[in-house]
Scaffold this motif. Structure first.
Motif, short mmCIF file in Angstrom:
data_model
loop_
_atom_site.label_atom_id
_atom_site.label_comp_id
_atom_site.label_asym_id
_atom_site.label_seq_id
_atom_site.Cartn_x
_atom_site.Cartn_y
_atom_site.Cartn_z
N UNK A 403 0.84 -1.19 0.00
CA UNK A 403 0.00 0.00 0.00
C UNK A 403 0.87 1.24 0.00
N UNK A 404 0.18 2.39 0.01
CA UNK A 404 0.85 3.66 0.21
C UNK A 404 1.65 4.11 -0.98
N UNK A 405 2.60 5.01 -0.73
CA UNK A 405 3.41 5.57 -1.80
C UNK A 405 4.88 5.61 -1.45
N UNK A 406 5.34 4.67 -0.59
CA UNK A 406 6.75 4.66 -0.21
C UNK A 406 7.27 3.23 -0.13
N UNK A 407 8.55 3.08 -0.35
CA UNK A 407 9.23 1.79 -0.30
C UNK A 407 10.31 1.87 0.76
#
Length: 501
Positions: A403-407
């Motif tokens: 999910x989300x927008x970061x790794x």
């Protein structure tokens, strides 16, 4: 205008230009001289008379009052001269609270393209904004447009949230158990004020967003860091350290920054521990609505049978960053206490935005936006993750693929002390990255990064991953940390997926 005129006359009296007993010009003459209405002059004279600077005499005019020697402004006598105080005394909360610090200044970037993976950027979707404007204009045209906000939140929005949670998260909730707040940070502040006293223990995941930890520290709580593993926090591992704590804050469905997901058996074990310890759990649902696929793990709220879970989520990243609205699911025994504390804070969150958001959810626009955003984020995640995996292989471990927008990237062969060198080397190659060290309470042994990809195109992400891999290899080679096995390995990734929050 009358305040400015009164201030000018007051300064002239204090400086001695107008002596005690001097007659001031009549209000009509003063008005003509200053180019204002007589009413403005009369208001200025009345103000100064109430402060003791002037005295009016019927049929004679307005005179400067005689004040005792040494009397300060407003005619208040001073018994003795005192030294200038150092400053107001601060509360313990004010002394502990700190403003967030910005990142350290980066060295000059090279000319040309610089791909920014350091700052999370949420770009507003044009279709979302168009729908928002449409519903806003419809609301403004209504004769019964909302006025003052409701303390608990607009009933239309609470009903819409209840319907959304029933469909997307299988959470059966009564609208009366929902509290609308001004974002997740206000929710944390309310939780700390309602449930904690100074010195109480609070369990917090490590790593986590620094604002979570600092909110409880500012309240005077004793923060107990709980390490996050590949499957989230393990209550069995942390039970001894958490003995006697009042509260534990967890993000079981998408832990930031690691992106891990807590399996159902760990969630049930955490609930059983909370019941035995008479503690409450805060379920932080940050970014869970931007998931890639389907997840069957039920939220803590759905598993709770004894009112020990407070569920917190936010709408801001779903619509556009300026929308500072969130919601809490509050156990009924605590509802009145939370409302009482929120009343002290703001009497209710932004009313008009609540009604517009309710219309967006009811029309289906909100869910369509989530699907579109999740689809876009999934392809960008793959572009970044797969390129890094192809270049670095087993030299990195990546999580945050649900999910989300970061790794979240771990570099186990690069010591934490080398992170700054890696950041500088990456910037020299046209990629801005950030260390995840500030999210750790206990500094990690190796370098960790949080790469934000939500606002970057797939093509740019592939270029950024290639340059970052080159920067890593250059830093590792220069220090002799490579062993020739940096490519062709497997990247650790957690692939439990779903598009919900």
């Amino acid at each position: 205008m009358y305040v400015r005129i009164a201030g000018s006359i007051r300064r002239d009296i204090d400086s001695g230009r107008f002596q005690a007993g001097a007659r001031l010009p009549g209000s009509r003459s003063m008005a003509v001289a200053l180019g204002v209405s007589r009413t403005v002059v009369l208001m200025a004279y009345d103000q100064l008379e109430s402060e003791g600077y002037l005295a009016s005499r019927s049929g004679s005019g307005t005179y400067v009052s005689a004040r005792p020697a040494g009397a300060p402004a407003y005619g208040m006598p001073v018994e003795e001269q005192v030294g200038i105080p150092e400053g107001p005394r601060l509360s313990r909360l004010a002394r502990r609270a700190v403003l967030p610090t910005g990142p350290a200044a980066d060295p000059p970037a090279p000319e040309g393209e610089v791909i920014d993976l350091a700052q999370p950027r949420v770009k507003s979707d044009p279709r979302s904004l168009k729908a928002w404007v449409h519903h806003l204009m419809a609301l403004l045209r209504r004769r019964d447009a909302p006025d003052f906000p409701e303390l608990q939140g607009a009933i239309e929005l609470r009903r819409a949230v209840a319907g959304y949670l029933g469909v997307e998260r299988a959470i059966e909730i009564d609208p009366d158990d929902i509290l609308i707040v001004s974002g997740a940070q206000q929710a944390r502040d309310l939780i700390a004020r309602v449930l904690l006293d100074e010195g109480d223990g609070v369990g917090v995941e490590d790593p986590c967003h620094w604002s979570v930890r600092h909110t409880y520290e500012a309240m005077g709580a004793r923060v107990v860091p709980c390490p996050v593993g590949p499957h989230g926090m393990d209550i069995d591992r942390n039970a001894e350290a958490l003995d006697g704590v009042r509260l534990v804050s967890v993000a079981p469905s998408f832990q930031f920054p690691t992106g891990t997901v807590m399996p159902e058996e760990r969630r049930r074990a955490l609930l059983q521990w909370a019941y035995a310890q008479d503690a409450c759990l805060v379920e932080d649902d940050f970014d869970c609505e931007h998931r890639f696929g389907v997840c069957t793990t039920p939220p803590l709220w759905s598993l709770d049978r004894h009112g020990r879970v407070i569920h917190v989520s936010s709408f801001a990243r779903s619509m556009f960053p300026a929308l500072q609205l969130g919601y809490m699911l509050v156990p009924r025994p605590l509802r009145e206490r939370f409302l009482a504390v929120k009343w002290l804070a703001d009497r209710g969150s932004m009313s008009m935005q609540q009604h517009v958001l309710a219309a967006c959810i009811a029309s289906g626009q909100y869910l369509r936006d989530l699907r579109r955003i999740a689809h876009r984020l999934a392809s960008r995640h793959r572009a970044l993750h797969d390129t890094l995996q192809a270049r670095l292989g087993s030299a990195m471990e990546a999580s945050g693929s649900v999910a989300g927008g970061s790794l979240f990237v771990r570099l186990p062969r690069l010591p934490c002390s080398a992170t700054g060198v890696l950041v500088a080397e990456a910037l020299a190659r046209g990629v801005r990255i950030r260390s995840a060290e500030r999210f750790h309470r206990t500094p990690p042994d190796h370098a960790t990064l949080v790469l934000s990809y939500a606002g970057v195109s797939e093509a740019a992400l592939k270029r950024a991953a290639t340059r970052l891999a080159e920067a890593y290899l250059a830093v590792a080679d220069s220090a002799g940390w490579t062993d020739g096995s940096e490519s062709g390995g497997d990247v650790v990734a957690h692939a439990d997926v779903r598009a919900d929050r």
